[in-house]
Scaffold this active site. Structure first.
Site, PDB file in Angstrom:
ATOM      1  N   PHE A  42       0.873  -1.166   0.000  1.00 12.71           N
ATOM      2  CA  PHE A  42       0.000   0.000   0.000  1.00 12.71           C
ATOM      3  C   PHE A  42       0.909   1.214   0.000  1.00 12.71           C
ATOM      4  O   PHE A  42       1.845   1.304   0.796  1.00 12.71           O
ATOM      5  CB  PHE A  42      -0.896  -0.022   1.245  1.00 12.71           C
ATOM      6  CG  PHE A  42      -1.937   1.049   1.219  1.00 12.71           C
ATOM      7  CD1 PHE A  42      -3.070   0.899   0.429  1.00 12.71           C
ATOM      8  CD2 PHE A  42      -1.783   2.215   1.934  1.00 12.71           C
ATOM      9  CE1 PHE A  42      -4.033   1.890   0.379  1.00 12.71           C
ATOM     10  CE2 PHE A  42      -2.745   3.216   1.884  1.00 12.71           C
ATOM     11  CZ  PHE A  42      -3.875   3.061   1.114  1.00 12.71           C
ATOM     12  N   ARG A  77     -12.270  -5.632  -5.763  1.00 18.29           N
ATOM     13  CA  ARG A  77     -11.882  -6.275  -4.509  1.00 18.29           C
ATOM     14  C   ARG A  77     -13.123  -6.683  -3.715  1.00 18.29           C
ATOM     15  O   ARG A  77     -14.063  -5.891  -3.575  1.00 18.29           O
ATOM     16  CB  ARG A  77     -11.088  -5.308  -3.619  1.00 18.29           C
ATOM     17  CG  ARG A  77      -9.728  -4.963  -4.126  1.00 18.29           C
ATOM     18  CD  ARG A  77      -8.832  -4.416  -2.995  1.00 18.29           C
ATOM     19  NE  ARG A  77      -9.550  -3.506  -2.082  1.00 18.29           N
ATOM     20  CZ  ARG A  77      -8.986  -2.971  -1.000  1.00 18.29           C
ATOM     21  NH1 ARG A  77      -7.736  -3.248  -0.671  1.00 18.29           N
ATOM     22  NH2 ARG A  77      -9.678  -2.148  -0.233  1.00 18.29           N
ATOM     23  N   ASP A 121       3.482  -4.792   8.369  1.00 16.84           N
ATOM     24  CA  ASP A 121       2.217  -4.050   8.341  1.00 16.84           C
ATOM     25  C   ASP A 121       1.096  -5.074   8.258  1.00 16.84           C
ATOM     26  O   ASP A 121       0.991  -5.823   7.278  1.00 16.84           O
ATOM     27  CB  ASP A 121       2.213  -3.114   7.126  1.00 16.84           C
ATOM     28  CG  ASP A 121       0.924  -2.299   7.017  1.00 16.84           C
ATOM     29  OD1 ASP A 121      -0.121  -2.743   7.542  1.00 16.84           O
ATOM     30  OD2 ASP A 121       0.958  -1.234   6.379  1.00 16.84           O
ATOM     31  N   TYR A 155      -9.556  -0.514  11.478  1.00 17.30           N
ATOM     32  CA  TYR A 155     -10.876  -0.240  10.882  1.00 17.30           C
ATOM     33  C   TYR A 155     -11.262  -1.212   9.789  1.00 17.30           C
ATOM     34  O   TYR A 155     -12.298  -1.035   9.165  1.00 17.30           O
ATOM     35  CB  TYR A 155     -10.980   1.198  10.385  1.00 17.30           C
ATOM     36  CG  TYR A 155      -9.828   1.712   9.546  1.00 17.30           C
ATOM     37  CD1 TYR A 155      -9.710   1.363   8.211  1.00 17.30           C
ATOM     38  CD2 TYR A 155      -8.883   2.570  10.088  1.00 17.30           C
ATOM     39  CE1 TYR A 155      -8.667   1.862   7.451  1.00 17.30           C
ATOM     40  CE2 TYR A 155      -7.838   3.071   9.332  1.00 17.30           C
ATOM     41  CZ  TYR A 155      -7.736   2.715   8.016  1.00 17.30           C
ATOM     42  OH  TYR A 155      -6.700   3.206   7.254  1.00 17.30           O
ATOM     43  N   LYS A 156     -10.429  -2.212   9.552  1.00 13.01           N
ATOM     44  CA  LYS A 156     -10.777  -3.214   8.546  1.00 13.01           C
ATOM     45  C   LYS A 156     -11.393  -4.425   9.272  1.00 13.01           C
ATOM     46  O   LYS A 156     -12.521  -4.345   9.743  1.00 13.01           O
ATOM     47  CB  LYS A 156      -9.542  -3.567   7.730  1.00 13.01           C
ATOM     48  CG  LYS A 156      -8.937  -2.361   6.979  1.00 13.01           C
ATOM     49  CD  LYS A 156      -7.726  -2.775   6.160  1.00 13.01           C
ATOM     50  CE  LYS A 156      -7.004  -1.571   5.582  1.00 13.01           C
ATOM     51  NZ  LYS A 156      -7.757  -0.890   4.506  1.00 13.01           N
TER      52      LYS A 156
END
Lengths: 416, 416
Positions: free
Chosen positions: B148, B391, B217, B242-243
């Site tokens: 990312f 996705r 990460d 938050y995922k």
């Protein structure tokens, strides 16, 4: 003494009756407590719980990911920055909200050193990959030695990472240490302990005369008095939003980058939110235009939108009016303390001169920790700063003159 | 085709009936939407609005400043860190919550470089004021070139500020570039685009063999599969909440510092919250013991306590069970896609091998942006990653096999 008390109570009633901000008090959740700790954590604005319930149940709960666009989450940092801007004398487009004050101090100081060096031609191109440790040139960061400690710790780290030397001095001594080695100066607008207000216009001018950048920490002044960032040519500024701005515990802080410096603002924290094309997911970093360069990672939406709602309290409020009430409140509190407290029992550390006073009163006494504990038990909430300071913060939006009189009365009884 | 559909629907029903996590779905606020974007923003846990209402009205609204002690606000970063710890295979006392992922990547990488250099004796004492740009020694930061992007941008900044060179390579090529110049390696546990899971144990071992530090990460794996930080000897790790952890939009991230490295963790962001005595307000910085060194400024309480409440959903849940369901879900979805979608219309970028798969499925097609827009209109929410990736994230706590079948069906109709 009882006559004097009657006189001061009567005076408080008259001052409250004439207070043009008095109606604002209803916009906050308050009770019988005299709350004089808004300089540490502002009281809850009454509209925040409802707004945040809507954010949770509708925006997060129903729209979910769509809210980044449809509920304006993505642009919240700059939108809320623009609402803080008039409170600190900034035109729109120069403030973004996010991260903590400490993190913003870091961004501001490292970026300031880079700008100062670029201007001198000693820092290389300043682009990605250039060294931050050139020899010679501007290699000093001056920092307020009396500041809230986090600013000094972060300044030390910024100095270490940019190959600078840290020069800690009292704010009044800053002009004497400025020179052609000074890259940046970090100052707190008001001393967190004594409440002393520093001379932002004069010190900023002196810093500029030395060719350095001025970085101001507004934690203890934003929302309490006019700051005038644009008017006085401040380069960079940071501040929290949970004191006089009432944004909530640990609410996101903000960073101001003067418009004319934005194209040279080279952040040490270039997260994807500060990219020119955040959703391009490009491997190369290209900084966004404008104040967006101060953004880093994904914004903390719940805290941020609570802050946004809290700013509604400022609608129709002039910062000059706030300042006038703040000075009247602290004047009146000091008079009550002088009238009620035995001479010599406490010493005021807060300057008598209005031009040197923030929106708090600091009283020194040897047993301050114990005294504050007993004040809180009696419903008068200020705070204690080690080793010997009682702090009383006056938030003009919701503190009354009656509060000030009562606080002084309870203080006198406690000290007796 | 209709028989096949009936078969797959029947199979979905059977799988849902046998799903030991099925009851967890009721703990989230969901509707008729098939929500396959939990890898971007997790759904709202049903208990969060009530908890946050209490935080606002009672803790902030009534106790105000007292809540820093009385409501446990001050210790929230480490308390919540300890609740995340078992989800990523960490013993207590190694994780603190706060700041964004980007900011935590910065802390972790700069600290990793300092530790690597101290171990070599090339970095000076590592204490305050020492230079971060020694000549020679370990001067390379290796970074996942497919990560990312924010990780790469921040790694570039960490390299620049510590006088390192950035070496971007594909994760599989990492072993080939490691050497005695490598200070630290930053890798994403799963590729955000393809969902490919990288070999954390093997790569960590290779990094250690080269004398460097491994920084992982975990944004795209924490809460979806076992990570095993302690077991595999990971040095430092960061992740968002938050995922798959459902902490809320932009909820605070976290940093893991392996216990044996904590005394050498020398943060580039030494805010007052990481001080040994935060309320001592001492001008000199002295780092706290333990994971607290990863803290910086005042914690963002509203977002943080929403996250804490969201973690209640993990009570009684084993990450191994979650992983088993995740693989079953993505297997089943891929089978449905293969059954329903005309051959060649989409290409799966997600590895077929379980050991190489995260908890998402990525499908490539030229018109992915348009396709996703139409899927969302029909109540199937995934997301689009430029230029051509669809996705679909599978959060085992609340996504059902019925959801997977329906999503594939609507996808096939949309692509037809």
């Amino acid at each position: 003494m009882s006559d004097l008390r009657d006189d001061l109570r009567t005076e408080a009633e008259a001052l409250d009756a004439a207070d043009e901000l008095a109606a604002k008090r209803k916009e906050f959740v308050l009770d019988e407590t005299v709350y004089l700790d808004g300089n540490s954590l502002g009281a809850l604005p009454a509209n925040v719980p409802g707004r945040l319930a809507e954010v949770m149940t509708h925006e997060w709960g129903k729209l979910r990911i769509r809210s980044w666009d449809e509920s304006g989450w993505w642009t919240a940092p700059e939108r809320i920055g623009d609402r803080i801007a008039p409170l600190v004398g900034a035109a729109p487009g120069q403030i973004v909200v996010g991260d903590s004050t400490s993190v913003n101090v870091f961004k501001a100081l490292v970026a300031a050193v880079r700008i100062a060096r670029d201007a001198e031609g000693t820092g290389g191109p300043g682009g990605t990959g250039s060294s931050d440790n050139p020899s010679g040139g501007r290699d000093e960061i001056v920092v307020d030695a009396t500041t809230f400690p986090t600013d000094g710790y972060i300044a030390e780290s910024a100095a270490r990472l940019t190959g600078c030397r840290l020069v800690p001095v009292a704010p009044g001594d800053v002009p004497g240490v400025l020179g052609d080695r000074t890259a940046a100066v970090l100052l707190n607008h008001a001393d967190y302990r004594t409440g002393r207000l520093h001379d932002l216009p004069g010190l900023t001018a002196a810093i500029h005369a030395a060719g350095a950048l001025a970085v101001w920490d507004l934690c203890h002044t934003a929302g309490a008095l006019p700051v005038g960032l644009d008017e006085h040519g401040v380069d960079l500024a940071v501040g929290c939003t949970y004191k006089y701005l009432n944004g909530g515990p640990g609410a996101p802080a903000y960073i101001y980058v003067r418009e004319s410096l934005q194209s040279r603002f080279d952040s040490p924290l270039p997260g994807w939110n500060s990219h020119a094309e955040p959703f391009g997911m490009r491997p190369e970093f290209e900084a966004a235009d404008g104040a967006l360069r101060g953004r880093v990672g994904t914004p903390d939406i719940l805290s941020m939108l609570a802050l946004e709602a809290s700013l509604d309290a400022w609608e129709g409020v002039s910062v000059d009016t706030v300042r006038a009430k703040s000075l009247a409140l602290t004047d009146f509190f000091l008079r009550c303390v002088e009238a009620y407290v035995p001479a010599g029992r406490v010493e005021s550390l807060t300057p008598a001169a209005h031009a040197e006073r923030g929106s708090q009163v600091a009283l020194r006494c040897d047993d301050a920790g114990d005294v504050m504990r007993r004040l809180v038990e009696q419903g008068v909430v200020g705070d204690f700063r080690a080793p010997d300071v009682l702090r009383f913060g006056f938030t003009p939006l919701y503190v009354s003159f009656g509060d000030a009189e009562r606080a002084a009365r309870v203080l006198a009884r406690t000290l007796a």
